[in-house]
Design an enzyme around this catalytic site. Structure first.
Site, short mmCIF file in Angstrom:
data_model
loop_
_atom_site.label_atom_id
_atom_site.label_comp_id
_atom_site.label_asym_id
_atom_site.label_seq_id
_atom_site.Cartn_x
_atom_site.Cartn_y
_atom_site.Cartn_z
N PHE A 193 13.14 13.94 23.60
CA PHE A 193 12.68 12.58 23.86
C PHE A 193 13.60 11.94 24.89
O PHE A 193 14.79 11.78 24.66
CB PHE A 193 12.64 11.75 22.57
CG PHE A 193 11.94 10.45 22.77
CD1 PHE A 193 10.55 10.38 22.73
CD2 PHE A 193 12.65 9.29 23.05
CE1 PHE A 193 9.88 9.18 22.95
CE2 PHE A 193 11.99 8.08 23.28
CZ PHE A 193 10.61 8.03 23.22
N ASP A 238 2.83 14.73 28.59
CA ASP A 238 3.30 15.25 27.30
C ASP A 238 2.16 16.04 26.65
O ASP A 238 1.87 17.15 27.07
CB ASP A 238 3.76 14.04 26.47
CG ASP A 238 4.43 14.40 25.18
OD1 ASP A 238 5.39 15.18 25.20
OD2 ASP A 238 4.01 13.89 24.13
N GLU A 268 2.10 8.73 36.96
CA GLU A 268 2.48 8.60 35.55
C GLU A 268 3.94 9.01 35.37
O GLU A 268 4.48 9.81 36.13
CB GLU A 268 1.53 9.46 34.71
CG GLU A 268 1.78 9.50 33.23
CD GLU A 268 1.73 8.16 32.54
OE1 GLU A 268 2.44 7.23 32.97
OE2 GLU A 268 1.02 8.04 31.53
N ASP A 269 4.57 8.41 34.36
CA ASP A 269 5.98 8.73 34.10
C ASP A 269 6.16 10.14 33.57
O ASP A 269 6.99 10.90 34.06
CB ASP A 269 6.58 7.70 33.12
CG ASP A 269 5.74 7.50 31.85
OD1 ASP A 269 4.74 8.21 31.66
OD2 ASP A 269 6.10 6.63 31.05
N ASP A 290 10.72 4.26 27.93
CA ASP A 290 11.35 3.41 26.92
C ASP A 290 11.50 4.07 25.57
O ASP A 290 10.86 5.08 25.27
CB ASP A 290 10.51 2.14 26.72
CG ASP A 290 9.24 2.43 25.92
OD1 ASP A 290 8.48 3.34 26.33
OD2 ASP A 290 9.02 1.79 24.87
N ARG A 305 14.26 1.14 29.72
CA ARG A 305 13.43 1.41 30.91
C ARG A 305 14.21 1.26 32.20
O ARG A 305 13.93 1.92 33.20
CB ARG A 305 12.25 0.43 30.98
CG ARG A 305 11.19 0.65 29.93
CD ARG A 305 9.96 -0.18 30.28
NE ARG A 305 9.06 -0.35 29.15
CZ ARG A 305 8.14 0.54 28.76
NH1 ARG A 305 8.01 1.66 29.41
NH2 ARG A 305 7.36 0.29 27.73
P1 5GP Z 1 0.33 12.17 26.46
O1 5GP Z 1 0.58 13.15 27.58
O2 5GP Z 1 0.94 12.67 25.15
O3 5GP Z 1 -1.07 11.76 26.31
O4 5GP Z 1 1.06 10.80 26.75
C1 5GP Z 1 2.18 10.71 27.52
C2 5GP Z 1 2.83 9.38 27.22
O5 5GP Z 1 3.63 9.50 26.04
C3 5GP Z 1 3.76 8.99 28.32
O6 5GP Z 1 3.12 8.21 29.30
C4 5GP Z 1 4.82 8.21 27.57
O7 5GP Z 1 4.39 6.87 27.43
C5 5GP Z 1 4.86 8.85 26.21
N1 5GP Z 1 5.94 9.86 26.13
C6 5GP Z 1 5.79 11.19 26.02
N2 5GP Z 1 6.98 11.82 25.98
C7 5GP Z 1 7.91 10.85 26.08
C8 5GP Z 1 9.36 10.87 26.11
O8 5GP Z 1 10.05 11.90 26.05
N3 5GP Z 1 9.97 9.65 26.23
C9 5GP Z 1 9.28 8.48 26.30
N4 5GP Z 1 10.00 7.38 26.42
N5 5GP Z 1 7.92 8.43 26.28
C10 5GP Z 1 7.25 9.60 26.17
MG MG Z 2 2.94 6.30 29.74
#
Ligand code: 5GP
Ligand code: MG
Length: 175
Positions: free
Chosen positions: A150, A101, A97-98, A157, A163
């Protein structure tokens, strides 16, 4: 459209060093195993491509496309938009995963993949924002912990843009 990248948080050279380090650990830990990397679209596509090429062991690659319901009536529920094409029973699954969060999407995803009874199931996140967590979840492999900002680039993105930046930058949402 007034937004722009305010600051480079992780340079291209730093990204390379992070990926090389993660790939060395994963190659050691999964030696002799049936490794499959499952990337979460779209954000993980750049990181997964680099990680897979830095591994010194064989692996297979799959992608999952999901969307999480963010409204109150379906908290933590997951909608799978593009599913896997095969069973996972004989695989050691590493979810790629990228960024981690709140942890909500990923914990739902790990539950979903766990129901497919893989041999093992672990999580590798390129970035981690631990201060944002709303669900207790830790990645087994983390590239870099970052503060609550962010970020874009390296797969991440803002409204589908940025991206393809080769570094991770902090976005200034401007006016
Ligand atoms: P969570 O951990 O909140 O369930 O989801 C994580 C997802 O929220 C990531 O895969 C990404 O798509 C998006 N996300 C969370 N923080 C960021 C950020 O700082 N930048 C971007 N571009 N996406 C984010
Ligand atoms: Mg994601």
């Amino acid at each position: 459209m007034g937004e722009r990248v305010r600051e480079v948080l992780i340079s291209q050279a730093e990204i390379e060093a992070i990926v090389t380090g993660l790939a060395a650990r994963i190659s050691r830990d999964y030696e002799g195993r049936q490794l499959i990397l499952i990337g979460i679209l779209k954000g993980a596509y750049v990181f997964l491509a680099d990680l897979a090429r830095a591994l010194t062991i064989p692996c297979e690659v799959e992608f999952l496309r999901v969307s999480s319901y963010r409204n109150q009536s379906h908290p933590g529920e997951l909608e799978v938009l593009t599913d896997l094409s095969m069973p996972l029973e004989q695989y050691d699954v590493l979810v790629v995963e990228d960024i981690l969060d709140s942890g909500r999407t990923l914990s739902a995803m790990l539950r979903y993949l766990g129901e497919k009874k893989p041999r093992s199931l672990k999580l590798c996140a390129f970035l981690d924002k631990p201060s944002r967590r709303q669900t207790p979840l830790e990645a087994d492999y983390v590239g870099r912990e970052i503060p609550d900002a962010f970020v874009v680039g390296y797969g991440l993105d803002y409204a589908q843009r940025y991206r393809s930046l080769p570094y991770v930058g902090i976005l200034d949402l401007g006016t």
